[in-house]
Design a protein around this motif. Structure first.
Motif, PDB file in Angstrom:
ATOM      1  N   VAL A   3       0.848  -1.194   0.000  1.00  0.00           N
ATOM      2  CA  VAL A   3       0.000   0.000   0.000  1.00  0.00           C
ATOM      3  C   VAL A   3       0.884   1.244   0.000  1.00  0.00           C
ATOM      4  O   VAL A   3       1.752   1.393   0.864  1.00  0.00           O
ATOM      5  CB  VAL A   3      -0.934   0.032   1.232  1.00  0.00           C
ATOM      6  N   LYS A  45      -7.077  -5.342   5.198  1.00  0.00           N
ATOM      7  CA  LYS A  45      -7.749  -6.326   4.345  1.00  0.00           C
ATOM      8  C   LYS A  45      -7.384  -7.753   4.741  1.00  0.00           C
ATOM      9  O   LYS A  45      -7.042  -8.605   3.905  1.00  0.00           O
ATOM     10  CB  LYS A  45      -7.420  -6.077   2.872  1.00  0.00           C
ATOM     11  N   HIS A 108       0.104  -2.108  -4.836  1.00  0.00           N
ATOM     12  CA  HIS A 108      -1.187  -2.629  -5.293  1.00  0.00           C
ATOM     13  C   HIS A 108      -2.312  -1.636  -5.034  1.00  0.00           C
ATOM     14  O   HIS A 108      -3.289  -1.585  -5.767  1.00  0.00           O
ATOM     15  CB  HIS A 108      -1.515  -3.949  -4.583  1.00  0.00           C
ATOM     16  N   ILE A 109      -2.147  -0.850  -3.958  1.00  0.00           N
ATOM     17  CA  ILE A 109      -3.171   0.114  -3.552  1.00  0.00           C
ATOM     18  C   ILE A 109      -2.526   1.477  -3.335  1.00  0.00           C
ATOM     19  O   ILE A 109      -1.449   1.582  -2.739  1.00  0.00           O
ATOM     20  CB  ILE A 109      -3.883  -0.339  -2.256  1.00  0.00           C
ATOM     21  N   LYS A 132      -0.777   6.459 -11.733  1.00  0.00           N
ATOM     22  CA  LYS A 132      -1.397   5.528 -12.682  1.00  0.00           C
ATOM     23  C   LYS A 132      -0.711   5.547 -14.045  1.00  0.00           C
ATOM     24  O   LYS A 132      -0.908   4.642 -14.854  1.00  0.00           O
ATOM     25  CB  LYS A 132      -2.880   5.841 -12.820  1.00  0.00           C
ATOM     26  N   ARG A 137      -3.017  -0.324 -12.963  1.00  0.00           N
ATOM     27  CA  ARG A 137      -3.844  -1.295 -12.232  1.00  0.00           C
ATOM     28  C   ARG A 137      -4.020  -0.924 -10.752  1.00  0.00           C
ATOM     29  O   ARG A 137      -4.656  -1.663 -10.000  1.00  0.00           O
ATOM     30  CB  ARG A 137      -3.227  -2.686 -12.338  1.00  0.00           C
ATOM     31  N   LEU A 138      -3.477   0.183 -10.327  1.00  0.00           N
ATOM     32  CA  LEU A 138      -3.576   0.594  -8.928  1.00  0.00           C
ATOM     33  C   LEU A 138      -5.026   0.733  -8.479  1.00  0.00           C
ATOM     34  O   LEU A 138      -5.842   1.371  -9.148  1.00  0.00           O
ATOM     35  CB  LEU A 138      -2.887   1.951  -8.720  1.00  0.00           C
ATOM     36  N   GLU A 139      -5.348   0.157  -7.330  1.00  0.00           N
ATOM     37  CA  GLU A 139      -6.636   0.434  -6.688  1.00  0.00           C
ATOM     38  C   GLU A 139      -6.467   1.724  -5.884  1.00  0.00           C
ATOM     39  O   GLU A 139      -5.488   1.878  -5.161  1.00  0.00           O
ATOM     40  CB  GLU A 139      -7.034  -0.718  -5.758  1.00  0.00           C
ATOM     41  N   VAL A 140      -7.412   2.650  -6.017  1.00  0.00           N
ATOM     42  CA  VAL A 140      -7.282   3.964  -5.373  1.00  0.00           C
ATOM     43  C   VAL A 140      -8.298   4.116  -4.250  1.00  0.00           C
ATOM     44  O   VAL A 140      -9.500   3.885  -4.442  1.00  0.00           O
ATOM     45  CB  VAL A 140      -7.466   5.103  -6.392  1.00  0.00           C
ATOM     46  N   LEU A 141      -7.817   4.504  -3.064  1.00  0.00           N
ATOM     47  CA  LEU A 141      -8.673   4.737  -1.904  1.00  0.00           C
ATOM     48  C   LEU A 141      -8.369   6.108  -1.318  1.00  0.00           C
ATOM     49  O   LEU A 141      -7.238   6.587  -1.391  1.00  0.00           O
ATOM     50  CB  LEU A 141      -8.451   3.668  -0.833  1.00  0.00           C
ATOM     51  N   ASN A 161     -12.376   5.173   1.113  1.00  0.00           N
ATOM     52  CA  ASN A 161     -13.244   4.867  -0.027  1.00  0.00           C
ATOM     53  C   ASN A 161     -12.777   5.625  -1.267  1.00  0.00           C
ATOM     54  O   ASN A 161     -11.655   6.126  -1.304  1.00  0.00           O
ATOM     55  CB  ASN A 161     -14.702   5.212   0.313  1.00  0.00           C
ATOM     56  N   ALA A 162     -13.639   5.724  -2.266  1.00  0.00           N
ATOM     57  CA  ALA A 162     -13.244   6.345  -3.533  1.00  0.00           C
ATOM     58  C   ALA A 162     -13.124   7.864  -3.392  1.00  0.00           C
ATOM     59  O   ALA A 162     -13.902   8.492  -2.672  1.00  0.00           O
ATOM     60  CB  ALA A 162     -14.262   6.007  -4.614  1.00  0.00           C
TER      61      ALA A 162
END
Length: 260
Positions: A3, A45, A108-109, A132, A137-141, A161-162
């Motif tokens: 992260v 997670k 990853h995040i 990006k 492929r990064l998940e964004v929070l 969250n988003a």
């Protein structure tokens, strides 16, 4: 799970790291000497995730007209209301961008810890853009917090969250309006005055800005208040109560009286 966390200021990254790592973290330098990288493990997670926490220093990017419109005499001032604008990372922020991209490649995040206001949301999307670019492929929070307390910081991780694109777009719109109005009117009045009146030939510019005039108004208003101030004699009541070798000072609610 890796992260990457990004704060708006180096101090926020440092303090949040202390809380999340319980003081057990490793510090290393990035490409910018002012924006350190802090590494630690944290339960996220349902696994022991590897966190990297770094920062920007306010806005990462700037906006300006494309090169062909930046010269003062490149076009008529009115054309600046429709001239193309680009958003880019200026040279002074390139080391910060390089640090973000270096860390983003192995993450990853992406967890954004920018200030929780519209300006912070806009900076968040600037960070998303550069990260990006090297890792789509990064998940964004988005972490939401109002103070650097253990409860707030741990809660921010759990409820991330988003990010809000509409808040970011609102800042971009305001920034574009400021640029277009400021540049067009500054060029127009500077060129007009220098050509129309003598004695202004060596003047670099006569600036105009949507925020500049209200601010100037506050300064002038305060200046006039000071200039027009008339000193008047006044009286007040000071009361001190002494009992058992202790003094208590009482404040009068009216503070002062101009009529003796």
């Amino acid at each position: 799970l890796r992260v990457l966390c990004v704060a708006e200021k180096p101090m926020v990254a440092k303090e949040a790291t202390k809380i999340l790592s319980n003081g057990k973290h490793r510090t290393r330098k990035g490409r910018s000497q002012y924006n350190m990288i802090y590494e630690f493990f944290y339960g996220f997670k349902n696994q022991n995730a590897a966190f990297s926490f770094t920062s920007v220093t306010g806005h990462l990017m700037e906006n300006d007209f494309i090169a062909q419109y930046r010269s003062w005499y490149s076009c008529e001032p009115i054309q600046l209301f429709s001239a193309p604008i680009e958003k880019f990372v200026p040279p002074k922020n390139k080391p910060i961008m390089e640090t973000l991209q270096m860390e983003a490649r192995k993450a990853h995040i992406l967890m954004l810890w920018l200030d929780c206001d519209r300006e912070g949301e806009n900076i968040a999307f600037e960070v998303i853009g550069v990260c990006k670019k090297v890792n789509p492929r990064l998940e964004v929070l988005r972490a939401h917090f109002s103070s650097l307390t253990p409860h707030e910081i741990h809660q921010a991780v759990r409820t991330a969250n988003a990010p809000n694109a509409k808040d970011s777009d609102a800042v971009d719109a305001r920034s574009e309006i400021d640029l277009r109005i400021g540049a067009a009117f500054t060029r127009f009045q500077t060129i007009r005055i220098k050509n129309k009146f003598s004695g202004f030939e060596d003047l670099k510019s006569i600036s105009y800005g949507p925020c500049q005039f209200p601010t100037l108004g506050f300064v002038v208003e305060r200046f006039r208040e000071v200039e027009n101030f008339v000193c008047e004699p006044f009286w007040r009541i000071d009361v001190t109560i002494s009992k058992n070798n202790q003094n208590v000072n009482l404040n009068w609610e009216r503070s002062r009286l101009f009529d003796q």
